[in-house]
Write an enzyme that holds these catalytic residues in place. Sequence first.
Site, PDB file in Angstrom:
ATOM      1  N   ASP A 148       0.829  -1.205   0.000  1.00  0.00           N
ATOM      2  CA  ASP A 148       0.000   0.000   0.000  1.00  0.00           C
ATOM      3  C   ASP A 148       0.866   1.259   0.000  1.00  0.00           C
ATOM      4  O   ASP A 148       0.538   2.248  -0.654  1.00  0.00           O
ATOM      5  CB  ASP A 148      -0.927   0.009   1.212  1.00  0.00           C
ATOM      6  CG  ASP A 148      -1.866  -1.181   1.225  1.00  0.00           C
ATOM      7  OD1 ASP A 148      -2.293  -1.610   0.141  1.00  0.00           O
ATOM      8  OD2 ASP A 148      -2.157  -1.687   2.330  1.00  0.00           O
ATOM      9  N   HIS A 170      -5.394  -3.693   5.315  1.00  0.00           N
ATOM     10  CA  HIS A 170      -4.846  -4.024   3.999  1.00  0.00           C
ATOM     11  C   HIS A 170      -5.934  -4.583   3.086  1.00  0.00           C
ATOM     12  O   HIS A 170      -5.763  -5.595   2.430  1.00  0.00           O
ATOM     13  CB  HIS A 170      -3.703  -5.026   4.154  1.00  0.00           C
ATOM     14  CG  HIS A 170      -2.984  -5.344   2.877  1.00  0.00           C
ATOM     15  ND1 HIS A 170      -2.405  -4.379   2.084  1.00  0.00           N
ATOM     16  CD2 HIS A 170      -2.745  -6.529   2.257  1.00  0.00           C
ATOM     17  CE1 HIS A 170      -1.844  -4.946   1.041  1.00  0.00           C
ATOM     18  NE2 HIS A 170      -2.044  -6.254   1.110  1.00  0.00           N
TER      19      HIS A 170
END
Length: 387
Positions: free
Chosen positions: A219, A246
């Site tokens: 990310d 996530h």
Amino acid sequence: SLLYDALVFLTPMALVFFHLLPLSLTTSFFFFFLMIRRPPRSTLSSSSAASDVYKRQGGIGQPLSLLLKQNSLVSHVSVFDLVGAPGVAADLSHINTPAKVTGHGMTLTQFNGDADGNGKVEDQAAFQAVAFDEALTGCDVVVIPAGVPRKPGMTRQDLFSVNATLNMNFAKAVAKNCPKAFIAIISNPVNSTVPIFAEQMKIEGCYDPKRIFGVTTLDIVRANTFIAEAAGVDVNQINVPVIGGHAGASILPVISRTTPEAKSKLSQEQVEALTDRIQNGGTEVVAAKAGAGSATLSMAKAGADFAISLVRAQKGEKGVVQCAYVESDVVPECKWFSTEVEIGTEGIVKNLGLGELDEYEQKLLDEAIAELKPSIDEGIAFVAENN
């Protein structure tokens, strides 16, 4: 130390070895561990830390192995696979970097036998089980990207039942062989699999919250790339904290705290569009590959970044800071939450917390909490129901 490589197709033997649910034999499972054993303190130098990886061929595993083979902190790459690892090891060993490469596990002949039926290992489960325990024993770092790959239309949560069982059993193996290791979990859905691993370690009597990390580095890699491009900032210099979890709305890019400052170069419309793209980067790749795979190359890069950060911390480097999904009380509603953490030789030294959020990011925080809490609860409940 060793770097293992594994491509495991779900055969009856694999079911015995990993104690998985009785799924279709056509289902493919990919397992990957990065394990690091340090040399004795007296011989430890800035250019020698040994690494072990147990991983899938292709996908994340091979590019991650290549990146680690090229890293000066890695001194030994040992490849382990259900079948074919010696060939992967031979390929890697030709690369002109100092890390030694060895291959472990069955050859194709040992797996299937030759044309005359000779040479096949009879008790393959026992053969692999011994290798598995030998691989984990004494390791300092274990990285786990494991499970079925995402396909178009699938969410990370769709992978839950399979990958939940995997991570519960991996925790048992780690508890048996290297209970003090740093654990870095990539296996999706991370929001659930990390609590699963932790809860099983508690049952095994060796849980240490300072040593278990959910890897959310991809990310950050995506945020750095997308925001640098949109804001005209050097991608080699930019750092965008990404907190939360996530998956989807649980991913919270803190664009207001980008360094060097970048938000002033973006409109609010751009900020919202970039946030959505970061949150759905995995879906973007799955769609682009049209069912042929998920985010593997970028995940390999992110996984290598995080793994090497753990190596650096264990070697005594000060000030190693990474965003990671860890157990904390930073957000009271969520027992697990990704924030920036400082990592030292014994694990997490300090949780740096949420930091300052602007009004838009505060709204995203509320959404992240709503997304995260059920996933955490599901993971904890899974372990309670299966022990």
